[in-house]
Every structure is written in C-alpha cells, then in structure tokens.
Design a protein around this motif. Structure first.
Motif, PDB file in Angstrom:
ATOM      1  N   ASP A  64       0.756  -1.284   0.090  1.00  0.00           N
ATOM      2  CA  ASP A  64       0.115  -0.009  -0.030  1.00  0.00           C
ATOM      3  C   ASP A  64       0.906   1.117   0.046  1.00  0.00           C
ATOM      4  N   ALA A  65       2.109   1.082  -0.230  1.00  0.00           N
ATOM      5  CA  ALA A  65       3.008   2.314  -0.231  1.00  0.00           C
ATOM      6  C   ALA A  65       2.795   3.239  -1.262  1.00  0.00           C
ATOM      7  N   PHE A  66       2.046   3.070  -2.227  1.00  0.00           N
ATOM      8  CA  PHE A  66       1.802   4.030  -3.458  1.00  0.00           C
ATOM      9  C   PHE A  66       0.350   4.391  -3.520  1.00  0.00           C
ATOM     10  N   PRO A  67      -0.245   4.969  -2.480  1.00  0.00           N
ATOM     11  CA  PRO A  67      -1.528   5.450  -2.627  1.00  0.00           C
ATOM     12  C   PRO A  67      -1.673   6.590  -3.474  1.00  0.00           C
ATOM     13  N   PRO A  68      -2.765   6.879  -4.307  1.00  0.00           N
ATOM     14  CA  PRO A  68      -2.754   7.989  -5.049  1.00  0.00           C
ATOM     15  C   PRO A  68      -2.408   9.390  -4.299  1.00  0.00           C
ATOM     16  N   ILE A  69      -1.707  10.415  -5.058  1.00  0.00           N
ATOM     17  CA  ILE A  69      -1.431  11.661  -4.620  1.00  0.00           C
ATOM     18  C   ILE A  69      -2.588  12.225  -3.920  1.00  0.00           C
ATOM     19  N   VAL A  70      -2.737  12.901  -2.754  1.00  0.00           N
ATOM     20  CA  VAL A  70      -3.904  13.674  -2.355  1.00  0.00           C
ATOM     21  C   VAL A  70      -3.931  15.074  -3.191  1.00  0.00           C
ATOM     22  N   HIS A  71      -4.593  15.166  -4.190  1.00  0.00           N
ATOM     23  CA  HIS A  71      -4.705  16.511  -5.052  1.00  0.00           C
ATOM     24  C   HIS A  71      -5.664  17.294  -4.379  1.00  0.00           C
ATOM     25  N   ILE A  72      -5.213  18.614  -4.174  1.00  0.00           N
ATOM     26  CA  ILE A  72      -5.894  19.708  -3.603  1.00  0.00           C
ATOM     27  C   ILE A  72      -6.382  20.928  -4.715  1.00  0.00           C
ATOM     28  N   PRO A  73      -7.616  21.076  -5.234  1.00  0.00           N
ATOM     29  CA  PRO A  73      -7.667  21.658  -6.213  1.00  0.00           C
ATOM     30  C   PRO A  73      -7.280  23.163  -6.392  1.00  0.00           C
ATOM     31  N   SER A  74      -6.884  23.803  -5.417  1.00  0.00           N
ATOM     32  CA  SER A  74      -6.317  25.146  -5.506  1.00  0.00           C
ATOM     33  C   SER A  74      -5.037  25.467  -4.433  1.00  0.00           C
ATOM     34  N   THR A  75      -4.411  26.325  -4.429  1.00  0.00           N
ATOM     35  CA  THR A  75      -3.163  26.494  -3.586  1.00  0.00           C
ATOM     36  C   THR A  75      -3.610  26.543  -2.135  1.00  0.00           C
ATOM     37  N   THR A  76      -4.762  26.952  -1.795  1.00  0.00           N
ATOM     38  CA  THR A  76      -5.300  26.416  -0.368  1.00  0.00           C
ATOM     39  C   THR A  76      -5.351  25.045  -0.188  1.00  0.00           C
ATOM     40  N   TYR A 171       9.657   3.373   4.415  1.00  0.00           N
ATOM     41  CA  TYR A 171      10.361   2.777   3.504  1.00  0.00           C
ATOM     42  C   TYR A 171      11.836   2.292   3.840  1.00  0.00           C
ATOM     43  N   VAL A 172      11.865   1.912   5.075  1.00  0.00           N
ATOM     44  CA  VAL A 172      13.135   1.355   5.868  1.00  0.00           C
ATOM     45  C   VAL A 172      13.472  -0.174   4.946  1.00  0.00           C
ATOM     46  N   GLY A 173      14.852   0.066   4.429  1.00  0.00           N
ATOM     47  CA  GLY A 173      14.927  -1.182   3.767  1.00  0.00           C
ATOM     48  C   GLY A 173      14.888  -1.098   2.263  1.00  0.00           C
ATOM     49  N   PHE A 174      14.267  -0.120   1.748  1.00  0.00           N
ATOM     50  CA  PHE A 174      13.791   0.049   0.572  1.00  0.00           C
ATOM     51  C   PHE A 174      13.979   1.408   0.157  1.00  0.00           C
ATOM     52  N   PRO A 175      15.667   1.929   0.056  1.00  0.00           N
ATOM     53  CA  PRO A 175      15.835   3.362  -0.332  1.00  0.00           C
ATOM     54  C   PRO A 175      15.316   3.714  -1.482  1.00  0.00           C
ATOM     55  N   ALA A 176      15.307   3.049  -2.690  1.00  0.00           N
ATOM     56  CA  ALA A 176      15.176   3.458  -3.860  1.00  0.00           C
ATOM     57  C   ALA A 176      13.460   3.609  -4.081  1.00  0.00           C
ATOM     58  N   THR A 177      12.892   2.740  -3.442  1.00  0.00           N
ATOM     59  CA  THR A 177      11.106   2.931  -3.318  1.00  0.00           C
ATOM     60  C   THR A 177      10.917   4.123  -2.604  1.00  0.00           C
ATOM     61  N   ALA A 178      11.824   4.573  -1.592  1.00  0.00           N
ATOM     62  CA  ALA A 178      11.377   5.756  -0.938  1.00  0.00           C
ATOM     63  C   ALA A 178      11.741   6.885  -1.734  1.00  0.00           C
ATOM     64  N   ALA A 179      12.815   6.983  -2.730  1.00  0.00           N
ATOM     65  CA  ALA A 179      12.992   8.167  -3.416  1.00  0.00           C
ATOM     66  C   ALA A 179      12.233   8.270  -4.463  1.00  0.00           C
ATOM     67  N   GLU A 180      11.384   7.267  -5.084  1.00  0.00           N
ATOM     68  CA  GLU A 180      10.354   7.049  -6.106  1.00  0.00           C
ATOM     69  C   GLU A 180       9.044   7.569  -5.452  1.00  0.00           C
ATOM     70  N   SER A 181       8.826   7.535  -4.256  1.00  0.00           N
ATOM     71  CA  SER A 181       7.751   7.970  -3.638  1.00  0.00           C
ATOM     72  C   SER A 181       7.227   9.560  -3.457  1.00  0.00           C
ATOM     73  N   LEU A 182       8.523  10.257  -4.136  1.00  0.00           N
ATOM     74  CA  LEU A 182       8.352  11.751  -4.173  1.00  0.00           C
ATOM     75  C   LEU A 182       8.341  12.131  -5.531  1.00  0.00           C
ATOM     76  N   ASP A 183       8.081  11.333  -6.616  1.00  0.00           N
ATOM     77  CA  ASP A 183       7.798  11.465  -7.739  1.00  0.00           C
ATOM     78  C   ASP A 183       6.488  12.267  -8.071  1.00  0.00           C
ATOM     79  N   PRO A 184       5.444  11.852  -7.419  1.00  0.00           N
ATOM     80  CA  PRO A 184       4.069  12.582  -7.872  1.00  0.00           C
ATOM     81  C   PRO A 184       4.334  14.154  -7.400  1.00  0.00           C
TER      82      PRO A 184
END
Length: 559
Positions: A64-76, A171-184
């Motif tokens: 479940d480490a890649f839930p959809p990004i929480v999109h917020i429709p405006s800058t607030t 993401y302990v033990g999965f550093p590459a996955t941790a880095a990819e989690s910032l892509d969105p």
C-alpha cells in the motif's frame, strides 16, 4: 558521492534527546513506578463496565506504499489525514494585505510579476521559483513557491501545495522506493514551474522527526537515494549545502518562526517599527518546538538569555535578533500518545497477580481515552518486538485522571541543570518574565484538534479569535466524558460527532496539549493564544522560512 544526513545535534536527536540536553534517555519506567500509587488508586480500583471490542485495521504494508497523491484543487489546502504529523496551520491580522496574484490560475504570466517590470538587480531574473519538500513522519509534502525580485531581496508571492503518503521513514530497507515516492510531488512542480526557469529553481528535501528516529545507516541510505534520484530524473538544482538532509529540530522551529512573522509582517524590513514578533509553538507528530524572542527589562537585564544551543542569533529584515528555541523530540502528539499508553500498560502490569506480565487478551483501563471508547494499542517490547493490547476509557476516562498520567510523561520534576527549566530538564526563561504580554501562535496539531470542536464558521485563511488556554481544558473535559457529553455539546454537528466516535485518543490529545502549555511551558490558564493554519492561502510551518533562507543565498543554476 556520500551525502551525510547528520547535523551537529544528530546523535542526540537519534538517541531520543533534544538539543542541548545531557546524554541520557528518559527512563519512563522510573517515572511510572514513582507515580503508580498516585494514579492507580484513583482509577484502577473503580467500577468497571463491559465494552465491546472494536478492532483497528491492520497497518498498511509496502503493498500500500503508493496510494494516489492527495490532490488539492487550489493553492489553499485542506487538512491532511488525522495522523499527519507535520501539518502547518496559521492565522493573520486583518491588516495583512492579500498577495496578488494568489495562485497560478490567477497569475497572468508565470514568467512575470504584477509588482514590477524589471528586477532590482540585473543579475537576477524577474521572478524565480523554489521547491521545498517537507519529508514528515507520516507523509511528504511539496511547497512550490513563486518569488519576485523587484526589491533587494526575493519577495514571496504565492505557493502551490501537494502531499502524498506515507512518509520516507516507512520505506526502511527500500531506499530506492522511498526516493520514487516523491515523484508525484516533483511531477507537480514540473507542471507549475515554467520550463525556462526549471534549471534555476532550487529544490531541497528536509526530513523531520520520522527519519530522526531511524538508525544512521537506514536514514543515510534513504537520504542518499533521494538525492541521487532527483539529480538523475529532474532538472532542478540543489542548494550549495543541505540539499537533502535530516533537519535539526532547532532549525525547524526557527524557520517556522520566520514563516509566521514574515507573513504577519512583524520582522520584515518594511514592518512597522512597533511590531512585536509572535511566539510560535508547533506541535507535530514526533516532536514539538517553541521559539520566541525574549524580552528582558532593565531589572532583568543581568539575567538575559543564557548561553547554549537554545540560543539562536538571527539577522533578518535588517535587524539582529536573539531567539530562544527548543525542539522536544519525543513530545510530538503521536509520541505523547505512545508514552501515555506505555505508562498505563506498565501500571496495569503492577496490579496484584500480574507480576509485571502483559496480558494481551485482557482489557486495560486507560483514563486518557474518552469514556466508553476502545482502542487497540501496540506496546513496544524491545527493538524489534511489540505486543498489541486493548485499552478502554470505560468509565474512568477523564481530563483530571489523564492529567495525572501526563504529569509522569512530562517529567516536570526531572533534574534541572541550568535553571529555570520548563519540563524534561530543559532550560527555558520564564514566559511570565521574558514574554509576559507577547502574542502566541499555535500551529499544526494544536489547530487540528481544537478548531473542529469550536464549531464556529471560521476560514483557515483568516485569523482565529484569541482564546484563553483554559478553553482547551474545557474542551478536553467535554470530550473525555464520552458520548453523552458529545451529544450535549456537538449533537447538532454530525461531522464532529463522527470524528469523535472514530478517534478515542482525542481526549488524550487535548489533555496533552493543555499539559504541554500549562504544566510544561508554564503559561497561565488565562493566557490568550491564537490558532492558525494558513495566511492568505499560504501554509504555515517551517517550509517558507527555510525557502526564504535558500533563495536569499544566491541563485545557482544547473548547467
């Protein structure tokens, strides 16, 4: 290349100690033993009621480490999830002007500004962007800031905010996955920042309490993976230093102080001469910070602010300031919950016939849960072991009884090596003497736990009315008393009732916040404070302050 994650205080923070403390861990069992009789007689021996068990859902795994990004429709932004430890709230005075434009949607040209047509210095672009990623304990958030260079220093215009979960520390033990989690988050920046400015748009990733709790090897692996991943995939440059780091707790607090007072126009070069900076108290999940500018009158001038890591000298807005700051690692809201549950479980194990043994099948009565509620709690048994127990507020839950547990957790009687102390043996000048009338702004979990219960129709982008700290105690009493009390006070607000019924620890959360302010920091119950979340659409917290420091350090572009 290896990029270290350690600041000067890393080893102390990693060991569970705040900056400036002696090298010792808080022995909670010692405090619990000392207070067992005090609390046990009050609520362990009282009448018990039968309560059905309500099991919690299992914690998510890596699937479940890649839930959809929480999109917020405006800058607030809307409030992130309940266990989002590092949310950032705000308040603003009515005199604060609206920043125009306030979002990319209303910005007539992302490459220009409405404030001027040419930059103050020919060496700088007319506008510039900067990216700050707050890698918190339960989620990562990106703040995409736009600045203009119409004056001698970059001036903030607006931000775009997005978040995703879970946090890097999951993401302990999965550093590459941790880095990819910032892509969105970084992909969002690619859509906001104009292509021609991307190579001159600095990005920084600053981790807070979540990674501080990991061991040096595990946190370093994640930090290095994140650094390399961004370098390989995205065009944004890192600042000359501290591109991807675990942020020192003292910087976290001071940057939040800069953000608040910059937006409230109390510390800028154009601020009114009689403007007094706010004190800022930020309550996250793993840590809590206090920052204020002490005032020492002539009769107290000889005392002043004593030397130590709590002393932070800052030059900002053409003025030199001396701040008091401290970050209490282990006293964030989630950490406080865990400490309370450990004390309650330990005291339960001292009852006759228990012999210190944990019985995972037996109900444990916890005065910090609302009456009639049940919560499954994981109790750590060692480095890699834990046991799940069931706790209930039964008929013992109450603000007063919970306070007696919190007295042990706060370690108010700990050794004070440099006087005066607040709690946990930490030096702090008396707020009654050094900040007697100054305004105080409470951020993050303070806002998230209190404002839903006020039921007033208030916008998070506008100032919340000042309230006395005793209001938090009143709310705690009402919440801890259980559903009958909820119905009396919030029966006409189904959304509040749903929240309270789903979160038994709301009683604990409010009681801890009051204890932190009154027992810990020694504010008076009658002292007025303000709660806040945003100012004119801008999230409060440390991110803007850290970004202002980053863009003010000079423009550095990638080739």
């Amino acid at each position: 290349m290896f990029f270290t994650t350690r600041s000067n205080n890393y080893d102390r923070l990693e060991g569970g100690l705040g900056p400036g403390r002696t090298s010792r861990k808080v022995a909670w069992k010692k405090f619990a033993m000392g207070g067992a009789v005090l609390i046990g007689l009050v609520w362990f021996l009282g009448p018990r009621s039968s309560v059905d068990l309500i099991p919690d859902l299992p914690p998510p795994g890596l699937e479940d480490a890649f839930p959809p990004i929480v999109h917020i429709p405006s800058t607030t932004t809307s409030s992130p999830s309940e266990d989002d430890a590092d949310k950032t709230p705000a308040t603003s005075p009515s005199s604060q002007p609206t920043l125009v434009p306030i979002s990319p949607e209303t910005d007539p040209d992302l490459l220009k500004t409405v404030h001027c047509t040419v930059p103050h210095s020919p060496d700088l672009p007319l506008v510039q962007y900067a990216l700050m990623i707050d890698a918190g304990s339960t989620g990562s958030r990106i703040h995409i800031y736009k600045f203009h260079n119409c004056g001698p220093s970059p001036t903030f215009e607006y931000e775009v905010f997005r978040m995703t979960q879970p946090g890097l520390s999951q993401y302990v033990g999965f550093p590459a996955t941790a880095a990819e989690s910032l892509d969105p988050l970084l992909d969002e920046a690619m859509t906001v920042v104009p292509q021609s400015l991307r190579k001159c748009t600095p990005v920084a990733v600053k981790a807070t309490a979540g990674l501080r709790f990991l061991g040096p090897k595990q946190s370093d692996d994640i930090i290095n993976a994140v650094h390399q991943h961004i370098l390989d995939k995205y065009p944004f440059p890192f600042p000359e230093k501290d591109g991807v780091v675990i942020m020192d707790g003292k910087d976290e607090g001071v940057y939040a102080w800069i953000t608040v007072n910059y937006l409230l126009n109390t510390i800028r070069g154009d601020s009114p001469k009689d403007a007094s900076p706010y004190a800022v108290l930020d309550l996250g999940g793993g840590s809590t910070q206090i920052v204020f500018e002490p005032e020492f009158g002539d009769e107290k001038a000889d005392e002043g602010l004593k030397e130590g890591e709590h002393k932070y000298e800052l030059e900002f807005g053409g003025a030199k300031r001396v701040l008091y700051q401290h970050s209490y690692l282990g006293y964030g809201l989630k950490s406080a919950r865990a400490s309370v549950h450990r004390v309650v479980q330990f005291m339960d194990s001292l009852r006759p016939g228990k012999n210190g043994v944990i019985d995972s099948m037996r109900m444990i009565h916890n005065p910090c849960l609302a009456q009639g509620t049940v919560k499954k709690v994981e109790i750590p048994m060692g480095e890699d072991d834990s046991v799940t127990v069931t706790m209930t507020g039964s008929d013992v839950g109450s603000f007063e009884a919970c306070n007696r547990v919190l007295e042990l957790v706060m370690a108010k009687d700990d050794v004070c090596e440099l006087k005066p102390c607040s709690f946990n043996g930490v030096y702090q000048p008396s707020l009654m003497d050094a900040f007697p009338t100054g305004k105080t702004l409470l951020l993050s979990y303070f806002y998230d736990r209190v404002t839903p219960l006020l039921t007033a129709d208030l916008s998070p982008d506008h100032p919340q009315p000042p309230m006395s700290i005793s209001t938090i105690a009143t709310l705690a009493r009402q919440v801890c008393a259980g559903k009958t009390s909820w119905t009396e006070y919030w029966g006409e607000y189904p959304e509040v009732m749903d929240e309270l019924e789903g979160r038994p620890e709301w009683c604990l959360d409010l009681s801890f916040q009051h204890a932190l302010l009154v027992l810990g920091y020694e504010f008076g119950d009658a002292r007025e404070v303000q709660l806040g979340k945003r100012i004119e659409g801008t999230e409060l917290g440390w991110c803007l302050g850290a970004t202002i420091a980053m863009v003010g350090g000079g423009l550095r572009c990638r080739v």
